[in-house]
Design a protein around this motif. Structure first.
Motif, short mmCIF file in Angstrom:
data_model
loop_
_atom_site.label_atom_id
_atom_site.label_comp_id
_atom_site.label_asym_id
_atom_site.label_seq_id
_atom_site.Cartn_x
_atom_site.Cartn_y
_atom_site.Cartn_z
N MET A 12 26.97 43.67 79.72
CA MET A 12 26.24 44.79 80.35
C MET A 12 27.14 45.52 81.34
O MET A 12 27.07 46.75 81.46
CB MET A 12 24.97 44.29 81.03
N GLU A 13 27.98 44.78 82.04
CA GLU A 13 28.92 45.40 82.96
C GLU A 13 29.89 46.31 82.19
O GLU A 13 30.16 47.45 82.61
CB GLU A 13 29.68 44.31 83.72
N ARG A 56 27.81 49.40 81.02
CA ARG A 56 27.54 50.34 82.12
C ARG A 56 28.79 51.10 82.54
O ARG A 56 28.71 52.24 82.98
CB ARG A 56 26.94 49.59 83.31
N GLY A 62 30.93 52.05 80.48
CA GLY A 62 31.22 52.98 79.38
C GLY A 62 32.42 52.59 78.54
O GLY A 62 32.98 53.42 77.83
#
Length: 143
Positions: A32-33, A36, A38
């Motif tokens: 997820m990091e 987020r 991109g």
């Protein structure tokens, strides 16, 4: 620049031992990091080689040889991968260093490899355009 973080298999991953809830949670937080930020393009674990198929080409123009798994030497096999797109090699290294131990007991190993871009493979503008067109087609199919 695209880089693949290749997670090496272990005897446990080849035996089908699944990650613990804590390991899965750590990997999901990490992924997820990446998302987020991109930079995440893909991230998946792979089934053991017992269900794999190896296709070998013994000689140029020769008939393909099919071999069913499992395959020996777990340390030479892949248990999973993460594909990222970053601006520099150093950025890829920094992201790879932050990946949690994929196997959770200090035996994990990650190999970081740069993915070829069309401009790395050929200087022919038409061939490059075809490769970029294929990539765009794939992205449209999988938004």
């Amino acid at each position: 620049m695209r880089f693949m973080m290749i997670v090496r298999a272990t005897e446990d991953s080849e035996a089908g031992v699944l990650p613990s809830a804590e390991q899965l949670d750590a990997m999901m937080r990490y992924n997820m990091e990446l998302a987020r930020a991109g930079v995440l393009l893909a991230a998946d674990g792979l089934h053991p080689s017992s269900g794999a198929i190896r296709i070998s080409y013994p000689e140029p123009g020769g008939k393909a040889k099919i071999t069913d798994g499992p395959f020996t030497e777990a340390k030479e096999l892949i248990a999973g991968y993460t594909l990222i797109e970053v601006k520099t090699r150093e950025e890829a290294i920094e992201w790879a260093k932050r990946m949690p131990d994929p196997h959770g007991f200090g035996a994990g190993q990650i190999e970081l490899r740069q993915v070829f871009e069309p401009t790395d493979l050929t200087q022919d503008p038409q061939a490059q355009a075809k490769q970029y067109e294929m990539r765009e087609h794939i992205q449209r199919q999988n938004p």
